[in-house]
Scaffold this active site. Structure first.
Site, PDB file in Angstrom:
ATOM      1  N   GLU A  71       0.812  -1.216   0.000  1.00 30.43           N
ATOM      2  CA  GLU A  71       0.000   0.000   0.000  1.00 30.43           C
ATOM      3  C   GLU A  71       0.848   1.271   0.000  1.00 30.43           C
ATOM      4  O   GLU A  71       0.317   2.379   0.151  1.00 30.43           O
ATOM      5  CB  GLU A  71      -0.917   0.014   1.231  1.00 30.43           C
ATOM      6  CG  GLU A  71      -1.839  -1.186   1.372  1.00 30.43           C
ATOM      7  CD  GLU A  71      -2.960  -1.211   0.352  1.00 30.43           C
ATOM      8  OE1 GLU A  71      -2.947  -0.393  -0.589  1.00 30.43           O
ATOM      9  OE2 GLU A  71      -3.853  -2.053   0.484  1.00 30.43           O
ATOM     10  N   TYR A 117     -17.335  16.461  16.379  1.00 31.96           N
ATOM     11  CA  TYR A 117     -15.976  15.933  16.425  1.00 31.96           C
ATOM     12  C   TYR A 117     -15.535  15.358  15.094  1.00 31.96           C
ATOM     13  O   TYR A 117     -14.349  15.393  14.761  1.00 31.96           O
ATOM     14  CB  TYR A 117     -15.866  14.909  17.555  1.00 31.96           C
ATOM     15  CG  TYR A 117     -16.198  15.555  18.873  1.00 31.96           C
ATOM     16  CD1 TYR A 117     -15.281  16.375  19.517  1.00 31.96           C
ATOM     17  CD2 TYR A 117     -17.462  15.412  19.441  1.00 31.96           C
ATOM     18  CE1 TYR A 117     -15.596  17.013  20.700  1.00 31.96           C
ATOM     19  CE2 TYR A 117     -17.794  16.055  20.623  1.00 31.96           C
ATOM     20  CZ  TYR A 117     -16.858  16.853  21.250  1.00 31.96           C
ATOM     21  OH  TYR A 117     -17.177  17.505  22.401  1.00 31.96           O
TER      22      TYR A 117
END
Length: 212
Positions: A71, A117
């Site tokens: 990745e 948040y």
């Protein structure tokens, strides 16, 4: 061993203890100048050896150490698009991966503004169309997106986030996981989202990418 690499190992152990890194899934990296230190392929995040990381240049070429996680293009793409990025976290955590299998809320964010948040700590989180793990074209598409973000969901795969420090990246990915869990728990019920004005004010106050 640098403090950055030690922080990376501690972050991996923390994320694994939270149950966000099943098996040997997930990969972490830190940027040190013009080098990227990333977990090697097959690394268990609970047992990162800070002295045995793969070291790449910013184009992804291996400079030293073992073979990196496949990745790595996602990591170098984030460093290339954001000069302030100092750490990248990619996980296969359950809730965020589940959310990546749903239709996105908007073109710029897979998840809606459910909580203050999420807007403050994560911000808009684009959904990148499915590609096989390690796909360089997917990483290039992410790098080239023409709006700001510090987190993305890979369709049917999981989250990838960046931060100005290892700690910041960890806090972002944990908040993303919690928001995804909240979204999935609501099911088909209609949720009250933050209004556009509420989200914009939070984004302005906390310098978070939202709606740009």
């Amino acid at each position: 061993m640098t403090s950055q690499r030690a922080a990376l190992a501690a972050a991996g152990a923390h994320l694994a203890a939270l149950g966000l890194s099943p098996g040997s899934s997930g990969n972490l990296s830190v940027r040190e100048g013009d080098r990227v230190c990333i977990t090697p392929t097959g690394t268990d995040l609970s047992r990162i050896d800070p002295d045995a990381l793969s070291v790449l240049d910013l184009d992804g070429a291996l400079v030293s150490g073992p073979r990196p996680s496949k990745e790595f293009p996602l990591h170098t793409a984030f460093y290339q698009r954001d000069a302030e990025a100092r750490a990248v976290v990619h996980l296969h955590s359950r809730q965020a991966t589940g959310a990546s299998c749903l239709e996105p809320w908007s073109d710029k964010s897979a998840l809606p503004p459910l909580t203050p948040y999420f807007v403050m700590r994560v911000g808009q989180t684009p959904l990148l169309p499915y590609a096989p793990p390690g796909d360089r074209e997917q990483a290039e598409r992410m790098r080239a997106l023409p709006f700001p973000f510090r987190a993305a969901l890979l369709q049917n795969h999981g989250p990838v986030v960046t931060g100005t420090s290892v700690r910041a990246a960890v806090e972002t990915v944990v908040e993303l996981e919690e928001t995804a869990a909240l979204l999935l728990s609501l099911g088909t019920r209609t949720a009250r989202l933050l209004t556009a004005e509420e989200a914009r004010e939070l984004a302005r106050r906390y310098e978070s990418p939202w709606g740009d």
